[in-house]
Motif scaffolding. Sequence first.
Motif, mmCIF file in Angstrom:
data_model
loop_
_atom_site.group_PDB
_atom_site.id
_atom_site.type_symbol
_atom_site.label_atom_id
_atom_site.label_comp_id
_atom_site.label_asym_id
_atom_site.label_seq_id
_atom_site.Cartn_x
_atom_site.Cartn_y
_atom_site.Cartn_z
ATOM 1 N N TYR A 99 35.907 26.531 34.972
ATOM 2 C CA TYR A 99 35.806 27.969 34.726
ATOM 3 C C TYR A 99 37.012 28.682 35.330
ATOM 4 O O TYR A 99 37.379 28.426 36.477
ATOM 5 N N PRO A 100 37.643 29.583 34.581
ATOM 6 C CA PRO A 100 38.754 30.351 35.174
ATOM 7 C C PRO A 100 38.287 31.288 36.274
ATOM 8 O O PRO A 100 39.036 31.587 37.205
ATOM 9 N N THR A 328 49.123 38.145 27.987
ATOM 10 C CA THR A 328 48.563 38.125 29.343
ATOM 11 C C THR A 328 48.023 39.492 29.735
ATOM 12 O O THR A 328 46.936 39.600 30.331
ATOM 13 N N ARG A 332 43.732 40.617 30.170
ATOM 14 C CA ARG A 332 43.167 41.141 31.415
ATOM 15 C C ARG A 332 42.101 42.191 31.156
ATOM 16 O O ARG A 332 41.254 42.451 32.024
ATOM 17 N N ASP A 373 35.118 32.158 29.593
ATOM 18 C CA ASP A 373 36.320 32.999 29.544
ATOM 19 C C ASP A 373 37.554 32.142 29.285
ATOM 20 O O ASP A 373 37.705 31.055 29.849
ATOM 21 N N VAL A 375 41.769 31.377 28.969
ATOM 22 C CA VAL A 375 43.027 31.603 29.684
ATOM 23 C C VAL A 375 44.142 31.755 28.655
ATOM 24 O O VAL A 375 43.955 31.510 27.464
ATOM 25 N N VAL A 376 45.318 32.165 29.125
ATOM 26 C CA VAL A 376 46.430 32.458 28.212
ATOM 27 C C VAL A 376 46.874 31.195 27.461
ATOM 28 O O VAL A 376 47.188 31.255 26.270
ATOM 29 N N ASP A 377 46.889 30.062 28.142
ATOM 30 C CA ASP A 377 47.359 28.841 27.502
ATOM 31 C C ASP A 377 46.441 28.372 26.379
ATOM 32 O O ASP A 377 46.854 27.554 25.553
ATOM 33 N N GLU A 378 45.196 28.844 26.333
ATOM 34 C CA GLU A 378 44.306 28.485 25.236
ATOM 35 C C GLU A 378 44.512 29.367 24.019
ATOM 36 O O GLU A 378 44.295 28.926 22.888
#
Length: 445
Positions: A99-100, A328, A332, A373, A375-378
């Motif tokens: 989890y992030p 990014t 947020r 949730d 993340v950016v890389d996904e």
Amino acid sequence: MLQTVPPVTSSLWNSNPSQRVGQKGPMEFKSPQLSSISPHNLLLKFRCEHLQNAESMSSRTFLCASRRPLQDLSFKKQKAYPQNVDLPTLPPKKKKKPYPIPIEKIRQVAKKDKRLAEMGIEKPLEPPKNGILVPDLIHVAYEVIDAWKLLIKGLAQLLHVIPVYGCSECSEVHVAHSGHHIQNCQGATAAKRRSFHSWVRGSINDILLPVESYHLYDPFGRRIKHESRFDYDRIPAVVELCIQAGVDIPEYPSRRRTKPIRMLGKKVIDRGGFVEEPRPWRSRGSSALSDLDTDGACGRLPPPSLADVPRIAQETMDAYEVVRSGVTKLMRKYSVKACGYCPEVHIGPWGHNVKLCGAFKHQWRDGKHGWQDAVVDEVFPPNYVWHVQDPKGPPLRSALKRYYGKAPAVVEVCMQAGAQVPEQYKPTMRLDIIVPESEEVDLVA
């Protein structure tokens, strides 16, 4: 080292002891004389402790000397990136993604929402959680969508000049005039080829990995069911994120609320009613949509002239940085969900109910995705590839693998075309390492 310091001379310390008893008022000290044998400044610190009893008061002085130099407050540390950094290891496929957000924090928020719901208090929501756009992020969304178009256009032109190869059995990509000889293929027939890759000519989808999501007219409306999955368009996740953040595309309309939604716990008590989505959804013949998709981009754009290649490479590199930083910022605020088992991504507050997850233990979940949730890389994966110092040199070998660095595929393509590499990508590229010859490997310490 502490230097020898002469005794402290003061008006308080005199030859008559009776004058020191019961004396009140400020004590006067004179600075001691220190020998300056060191270029460093000696910091002095005096501390007076008054010991009072029934009859007298005595004072004691402690002298401490330090060789620590004074710091220059006007000096600002520059952000220095380390060199020769290894990429983090990929999580195993037979395990759920971490989890992030820590699970303890998720549980605390859930308990707080449940407590408010039991008391009949509505959940406090701020934009964009309440369906209202964030005005400060609308221009960011437009910058991302413009940079996304420029990124696709630049890569499509550069791939006419920079050769790219992809393995037909696995997801490995290599940017050079020939494929490498590193034995790390994990395809179905890798054992027959001794883990050597089966190289074929690559495309723009090998450099810019396509991550798609369903386009929703109302992200807070009805969830997508498995039976109605073909009624919704699949578009790039970056484009869908920009649409929900305020970008208006006539072919992909989106509902803009003027009144916020209301929630009681996990239940939406007021969403302004359900609105039917406008039809038709699909307008594939539009030229505006072709600029947003990587499908067939190399065939639409002609090869550039050799004189324009460095300029196009630098513009593409800058567009890549704008897209990544913009995504990014948007993530947020705006909710983006990703499956904890497979690469599926959904832009919205809740994930869809389409049963197409075929990852680890999907039978236990009836094919449903395990949403968490993202993340950016996904949403915007970097797709790291081996960095090649000489694209026309000998192919990379497994024996020298520890001397090679890695970089995002877009950065590697633009660098070989003449663009300047940003500082944040240099640590993993290992630019300061000289790769030894094959016969020198055993002689290297």
